[in-house]
Design a protein around this motif. Sequence first.
Motif, mmCIF file in Angstrom:
data_model
loop_
_atom_site.group_PDB
_atom_site.id
_atom_site.type_symbol
_atom_site.label_atom_id
_atom_site.label_comp_id
_atom_site.label_asym_id
_atom_site.label_seq_id
_atom_site.Cartn_x
_atom_site.Cartn_y
_atom_site.Cartn_z
ATOM 1 N N ILE A 1 0.840 -1.202 0.000
ATOM 2 C CA ILE A 1 0.000 0.000 0.000
ATOM 3 C C ILE A 1 0.871 1.247 0.000
ATOM 4 O O ILE A 1 0.582 2.240 -0.686
ATOM 5 N N ILE A 2 1.961 1.215 0.776
ATOM 6 C CA ILE A 2 2.879 2.353 0.802
ATOM 7 C C ILE A 2 3.484 2.581 -0.582
ATOM 8 O O ILE A 2 3.563 3.724 -1.059
ATOM 9 N N TYR A 3 3.901 1.513 -1.242
ATOM 10 C CA TYR A 3 4.461 1.645 -2.587
ATOM 11 C C TYR A 3 3.412 2.189 -3.557
ATOM 12 O O TYR A 3 3.721 3.057 -4.387
ATOM 13 N N ARG A 4 2.198 1.701 -3.445
ATOM 14 C CA ARG A 4 1.139 2.183 -4.341
ATOM 15 C C ARG A 4 0.884 3.671 -4.135
ATOM 16 O O ARG A 4 0.789 4.440 -5.111
ATOM 17 N N ASP A 5 0.791 4.103 -2.871
ATOM 18 C CA ASP A 5 0.507 5.511 -2.594
ATOM 19 C C ASP A 5 1.666 6.415 -3.006
ATOM 20 O O ASP A 5 1.444 7.535 -3.489
ATOM 21 N N ALA A 6 2.887 5.944 -2.829
ATOM 22 C CA ALA A 6 4.042 6.799 -3.095
ATOM 23 C C ALA A 6 4.386 6.896 -4.571
ATOM 24 O O ALA A 6 4.729 7.976 -5.058
ATOM 25 N N PHE A 7 4.268 5.790 -5.317
ATOM 26 C CA PHE A 7 4.803 5.765 -6.676
ATOM 27 C C PHE A 7 3.748 5.540 -7.760
ATOM 28 O O PHE A 7 4.062 5.674 -8.943
ATOM 29 N N ILE A 8 2.531 5.187 -7.375
ATOM 30 C CA ILE A 8 1.481 4.980 -8.380
ATOM 31 C C ILE A 8 0.430 6.081 -8.295
ATOM 32 O O ILE A 8 0.117 6.723 -9.299
ATOM 33 N N THR A 9 -0.120 6.310 -7.127
ATOM 34 C CA THR A 9 -1.121 7.370 -6.954
ATOM 35 C C THR A 9 -0.503 8.704 -6.577
ATOM 36 O O THR A 9 -1.225 9.697 -6.438
ATOM 37 N N ASP A 10 0.812 8.758 -6.389
ATOM 38 C CA ASP A 10 1.537 9.995 -6.094
ATOM 39 C C ASP A 10 1.016 10.679 -4.830
ATOM 40 O O ASP A 10 0.878 11.896 -4.772
ATOM 41 N N ASP A 11 0.758 9.888 -3.804
ATOM 42 C CA ASP A 11 0.331 10.424 -2.514
ATOM 43 C C ASP A 11 1.454 10.205 -1.499
ATOM 44 O O ASP A 11 1.375 9.347 -0.612
ATOM 45 N N LEU A 12 2.509 10.986 -1.628
ATOM 46 C CA LEU A 12 3.661 10.831 -0.744
ATOM 47 C C LEU A 12 3.332 11.107 0.724
ATOM 48 O O LEU A 12 3.804 10.386 1.602
ATOM 49 N N PRO A 13 2.541 12.138 1.054
ATOM 50 C CA PRO A 13 2.209 12.340 2.468
ATOM 51 C C PRO A 13 1.459 11.163 3.086
ATOM 52 O O PRO A 13 1.729 10.775 4.228
ATOM 53 N N GLY A 14 0.510 10.585 2.342
ATOM 54 C CA GLY A 14 -0.198 9.427 2.865
ATOM 55 C C GLY A 14 0.722 8.235 3.058
ATOM 56 O O GLY A 14 0.629 7.511 4.059
ATOM 57 N N ALA A 15 1.637 8.023 2.100
ATOM 58 C CA ALA A 15 2.600 6.932 2.235
ATOM 59 C C ALA A 15 3.529 7.181 3.417
ATOM 60 O O ALA A 15 3.882 6.247 4.149
ATOM 61 N N ALA A 16 3.924 8.436 3.644
ATOM 62 C CA ALA A 16 4.790 8.749 4.782
ATOM 63 C C ALA A 16 4.063 8.507 6.106
ATOM 64 O O ALA A 16 4.660 7.985 7.059
ATOM 65 N N ALA A 17 2.784 8.871 6.170
ATOM 66 C CA ALA A 17 2.023 8.643 7.400
ATOM 67 C C ALA A 17 1.912 7.156 7.716
ATOM 68 O O ALA A 17 2.093 6.729 8.864
ATOM 69 N N LEU A 18 1.622 6.345 6.704
ATOM 70 C CA LEU A 18 1.537 4.900 6.923
ATOM 71 C C LEU A 18 2.900 4.320 7.296
ATOM 72 O O LEU A 18 2.985 3.418 8.134
ATOM 73 N N SER A 19 3.965 4.854 6.711
ATOM 74 C CA SER A 19 5.310 4.381 7.059
ATOM 75 C C SER A 19 5.626 4.676 8.518
ATOM 76 O O SER A 19 6.192 3.831 9.224
ATOM 77 N N VAL A 20 5.271 5.858 8.984
ATOM 78 C CA VAL A 20 5.522 6.211 10.382
ATOM 79 C C VAL A 20 4.722 5.309 11.310
ATOM 80 O O VAL A 20 5.226 4.840 12.348
ATOM 81 N N ILE A 21 3.476 5.021 10.958
ATOM 82 C CA ILE A 21 2.635 4.162 11.795
ATOM 83 C C ILE A 21 3.215 2.751 11.873
ATOM 84 O O ILE A 21 3.289 2.149 12.950
ATOM 85 N N ILE A 22 3.637 2.215 10.737
ATOM 86 C CA ILE A 22 4.209 0.859 10.741
ATOM 87 C C ILE A 22 5.513 0.827 11.519
ATOM 88 O O ILE A 22 5.781 -0.126 12.276
ATOM 89 N N ALA A 23 6.341 1.863 11.377
ATOM 90 C CA ALA A 23 7.606 1.903 12.112
ATOM 91 C C ALA A 23 7.364 1.963 13.615
ATOM 92 O O ALA A 23 7.992 1.225 14.387
#
Length: 316
Positions: A272-294
Amino acid sequence: MSTDQAVSPRMRAPKRRKHPSRMTFAPYMFLAPAIVLFLVFMLVPIVYSIWLSFQHYQLQGGGILGVRVQVFAGFANYIAVFQDPELLAGFGRLAIYGIIAVPVTLGGALLFALLLDVPAVRAKGFSRVAIFIPYAVPGVVAALLWGFMYLPGTSPFSYITKALGWGTIPFLDNPGLFGSLANIAVWSGIGFNMIIIYTSLRGIPAEIYESARLDGANEVQIAFRIKIPLVTPALILTGIFSLIGALQLYGEPTTLKPLTNAISQSWVPLMIIYRDAFITDDLPGAAALSVIIALGTVILSAVVLRITNRRSGGAS
């Protein structure tokens, strides 16, 4: 000859004392490269990801000629992450995968380590290398190798079952897909965990085993009553490693995705992070999910470590 003449000039010369600042500055010079690498490749990306998770893209100017700008969004990205039903389903699949992969990996690693530690076992060096070699295979390569063995048209296992009249084995269909993915992780991870546990076993004094054998204990009793309790710290360490590896599942399902329709673009959280960051171009959403998983990984690892330390302390 007087006493002053008998003393050599080197002995009469006063000893130079090292300047305190030079002595204290030297360790930092040796640590400087590691500190710079940590700041550039670890701390800076973490800080940037946290900052980016509180941003949001907004189109200003209107129309086709509008300009996309980055504005502060507060906790909107985090709220959107927790409201995403695909993420909840992805964590559910991840839990099923972890329930299969983590215990099997730890159990297999402990079993191999105990077998290699038995005095009667021969060719220990060859056996250690043979068990460890799958860990040296890159994850993508391992997933491709097993993927071809899972495909009905190229699988040797399905070839045997078809010859027996049982049809093909649905390795890449639900629910067998979870076991197929876990098998790749187990095949790759047992060797690394086995080395850690085996090294811990080799550190146990031989006198303990000799005393137990003099008391009439066999190898099975020694394994359960002496070896396993004494390698508990190694088991905790490998358990945390396996848990973190399960939470970071990405390469295997991404590699097998073209081979089956059962794996979607949002099958696990990292996809999902890869999809948001590189397919749908939603870097902030991908960053938020990355922080939550970390954060979730750190908290879960700390909880597991605390629980196991309490149990081991209570048992002792």
